[in-house]
Scaffold this motif. Structure first.
Motif, PDB file in Angstrom:
ATOM      1  N   UNK A  79     -28.699  -5.386 -22.910  1.00 56.22           N
ATOM      2  CA  UNK A  79     -29.744  -6.400 -23.036  1.00 56.22           C
ATOM      3  C   UNK A  79     -31.064  -5.794 -22.557  1.00 56.22           C
ATOM      4  N   UNK A  80     -32.044  -5.759 -23.468  1.00 52.23           N
ATOM      5  CA  UNK A  80     -33.371  -5.255 -23.114  1.00 52.23           C
ATOM      6  C   UNK A  80     -34.247  -6.478 -22.814  1.00 52.23           C
ATOM      7  N   UNK A  81     -34.790  -6.536 -21.608  1.00 54.09           N
ATOM      8  CA  UNK A  81     -35.603  -7.693 -21.239  1.00 54.09           C
ATOM      9  C   UNK A  81     -37.067  -7.401 -21.575  1.00 54.09           C
ATOM     10  N   UNK A  93     -35.035  -7.369 -10.180  1.00 57.58           N
ATOM     11  CA  UNK A  93     -34.028  -8.427 -10.264  1.00 57.58           C
ATOM     12  C   UNK A  93     -33.270  -8.396 -11.585  1.00 57.58           C
ATOM     13  N   UNK A  94     -34.030  -8.160 -12.671  1.00 59.20           N
ATOM     14  CA  UNK A  94     -33.378  -8.106 -13.992  1.00 59.20           C
ATOM     15  C   UNK A  94     -32.390  -6.938 -14.045  1.00 59.20           C
ATOM     16  N   UNK A  95     -32.808  -5.783 -13.528  1.00 60.61           N
ATOM     17  CA  UNK A  95     -31.925  -4.615 -13.570  1.00 60.61           C
ATOM     18  C   UNK A  95     -30.681  -4.890 -12.718  1.00 60.61           C
ATOM     19  N   UNK A  99     -29.566  -5.920 -16.722  1.00 55.30           N
ATOM     20  CA  UNK A  99     -30.375  -5.602 -17.910  1.00 55.30           C
ATOM     21  C   UNK A  99     -30.303  -4.099 -18.165  1.00 55.30           C
ATOM     22  N   UNK A 100     -30.384  -3.722 -19.439  1.00 57.28           N
ATOM     23  CA  UNK A 100     -30.351  -2.294 -19.781  1.00 57.28           C
ATOM     24  C   UNK A 100     -31.708  -1.657 -19.512  1.00 57.28           C
ATOM     25  N   UNK A 101     -32.783  -2.408 -19.830  1.00 53.53           N
ATOM     26  CA  UNK A 101     -34.140  -1.885 -19.585  1.00 53.53           C
ATOM     27  C   UNK A 101     -35.097  -3.073 -19.502  1.00 53.53           C
ATOM     28  N   UNK A 115     -36.564   2.511 -26.886  1.00 51.68           N
ATOM     29  CA  UNK A 115     -35.623   1.817 -25.975  1.00 51.68           C
ATOM     30  C   UNK A 115     -34.416   1.299 -26.751  1.00 51.68           C
ATOM     31  N   UNK A 116     -34.671   0.779 -27.945  1.00 57.42           N
ATOM     32  CA  UNK A 116     -33.542   0.294 -28.755  1.00 57.42           C
ATOM     33  C   UNK A 116     -32.618   1.461 -29.113  1.00 57.42           C
ATOM     34  N   UNK A 117     -33.221   2.604 -29.474  1.00 57.92           N
ATOM     35  CA  UNK A 117     -32.387   3.774 -29.827  1.00 57.92           C
ATOM     36  C   UNK A 117     -31.550   4.211 -28.625  1.00 57.92           C
TER      37      UNK A 117
END
Ligand SMILES: Nc1ncnc2c1ncn2[C@@H]1O[C@H](COP(=O)(O)OP(=O)(O)OP(=O)(O)O)[C@@H](O)[C@H]1O
Length: 465
Positions: A79-81, A93-95, A99-101, A115-117
């Motif tokens: 999950x990329x925020x 907090x997200x990490x 979260x992935x990034x 980032x998606x790649x």
């Protein structure tokens, strides 16, 4: 085109549409959008989603609350925020919540795509790890038929096959290393067959191509790109669309071609010669070399960044002398094939032929064995196959390969071996014992190894007793 399903979640409809179009222009065609965060868990239950790009500030259910739910239920989905809030605390907090990034809006296109790649690669590697764990304990291959052209009984090769089954479906490049003639191209074809790619398998040897020819061959050209380019022409990357592009002998590429190759592998983009518009590649790239790339890097002949890009999936095919158990089945296979091509009955090999072949280091590997068998069958008339053409081929190759003994760094190799400077008789005894061991006590083969006649060896063995 990249088929990976990506889900974008954001309450701003305009932004969702813009991101979807932008990703489509970069080759991601399976991008879905949701503007209501309350629908996300239901959507995930009934749809296959590989990557999620999640906004944080949304009415009703915030991304911050949704994130742990997704991570809990779908731990393998990165999950990329994305958020307008540029605060370190929020990012941390997200990490912590899995979260992935973390990206801050407005996000640059290149950053989002990169980032998606990265997330796609991460997911593929996690899946491979799971699959490897499963396969590690299994003896059988799921797709044995894909390996049928590769004759082998070697457990080393079997382990490689299992790994190939794991990595073949991924879209990451695979580097196939090994000495000349070990069967790298056969491995590349097997990978293509295992990959499930619908497109063609396209192979090209890039050794000796200068940068212009490399670019034209791979990327094609625009009309008028150079004198004689009267028509636009697609290159091999386009020919291999949705299929496999196999680049053989990449150790010989020029620096400029290496940069172009890196761009193709990293960004999946390339420019036809004479064009300023990038094209997107959907070909999976396999690469092979018989060079030691690490050595080429030390000599500044191969780019480190390209090497690291290739290293994620590396297959090292062992030379034939490190899987001698393959000599006998390969001999039978090539005898059958050669006999068929000459329209003869497959000859019976003499019992000691395999032992003779096993004493030889085969610098040309399986290709060399294939050529030897072909030549022997061509000369064969009837009855048992003669050992002579094999002994001759091996003898000639040994003489051709003979190089003076180099002094090792530690001093004289003879003194290292014997602990003192040996006498002629000590060296002779050592050589005879070693040759007899390698020849499994067959005196004819041992004599051949020593370069003396069988009678001379027999006499020496008598006096040794
Ligand atoms: N295990 C095998 N079973 C049957 N044939 C094999 C095997 N390994 C190699 N060969 C045969 O040996 C020859 C050389 O194989 P291949 O071209 O795949 O080697 P390579 O490693 O790609 O060599 P190079 O580095 O010189 O390009 C081919 O004719 C191939 O069919």
């Amino acid at each position: 085109m990249n088929e990976i399903p990506i889900l974008l979640v954001d309450d701003e409809l305009r932004l969702l549409k813009a991101s979807q179009l932008l990703l489509a222009s970069k080759g991601f065609k399976n991008v879905f959008t949701l503007s209501n965060s309350c629908d996300v868990m239901d959507y995930l239950q009934s749809n296959d989603v590989a990557i999620i790009v999640l906004d944080l500030n949304m009415p009703k259910l915030s991304g911050f609350d949704l994130l742990p739910e997704i991570v809990n239920e779908y731990p393998a989905t990165p999950v990329i925020v994305m958020t307008a809030v540029d605060e370190t605390d929020t990012a941390v907090n997200c990490m912590k919540k899995g979260a992935f990034d973390f990206l801050v809006k407005p996000v640059e296109t290149e950053r989002l795509v990169a980032t998606i790649r990265k997330a796609i690669e991460h997911r593929a590697i996690c899946r491979e790890l799971d699959s490897l764990r499963e396969r590690f304990f299994s003896e059988t291959l799921d797709h044995a038929e894909a390996f049928s052209p590769i004759v082998t009984v070697s457990s080393k090769m079997h382990t490689i096959f299992k790994y190939m089954e794991v990595i073949a479906p991924s879209r990451q490049p695979i580097l196939i290393c090994g000495e000349t003639g070990v069967g790298k191209e056969l491995v590349a074809k097997a990978l293509h067959n295992l990959s499930g790619c619908s497109g063609e398998y396209v192979a090209v040897n890039v050794a000796g191509l200068d940068d212009t020819v490399f670019a034209d061959t791979l990327f094609g050209h625009k009309k008028g790109a150079f004198t004689g380019a009267e028509r636009p022409r697609d290159g091999l990357v386009a020919k291999a669309a949705s299929g496999t592009l196999f680049l053989d002998e990449i150790g010989d590429l020029s620096d400029q071609s290496q940069i172009k190759l890196l761009r193709l592998l990293q960004e999946k983009e390339y420019y036809p010669v004479g064009s300023d518009n990038p094209c997107i590649s959907s070909a999976r790239v396999l690469l092979a070399t018989n060079h030691d790339l690490q050595k080429l890097i030390d000599e500044k002949r191969f780019r480190k960044d390209l090497y690291y890009r290739l290293c994620a999936h590396r297959l090292v095919i062992p030379p034939l002398r490190e899987r001698l158990e393959d000599v006998a089945p390969l001999l039978d296979h090539f005898l059958e094939a050669a006999a068929q091509s000459f329209g003869k009955k497959a000859p019976t090999p003499p019992a000691e032929l395999v032992t003779l072949l096993e004493t030889y280091p085969f610098p040309g590997n399986v290709r060399e064995l294939e050529a030897m068998v072909h030549d022997a069958v061509a000369r064969h008339n009837s009855g048992v196959l003669s050992m002579e053409s094999f002994s001759n081929a091996i003898g000639i190759a040994r003489v051709a390969k003979h190089t003076p003994v180099q002094k090792s760094a530690g001093g004289n190799p003879l003194e290292e071996l014997f602990g003192h400077f040996p006498t002629i008789s000590e060296v002779e005894n050592y050589l005879i014992t070693e040759a007899m061991q390698r020849a499994k006590s067959n005196q004819g083969i041992a004599a051949n190894l020593l370069g003396i006649t069988r009678q001379t060896l027999n006499k020496r063995l008598q006096t040794k007793k």
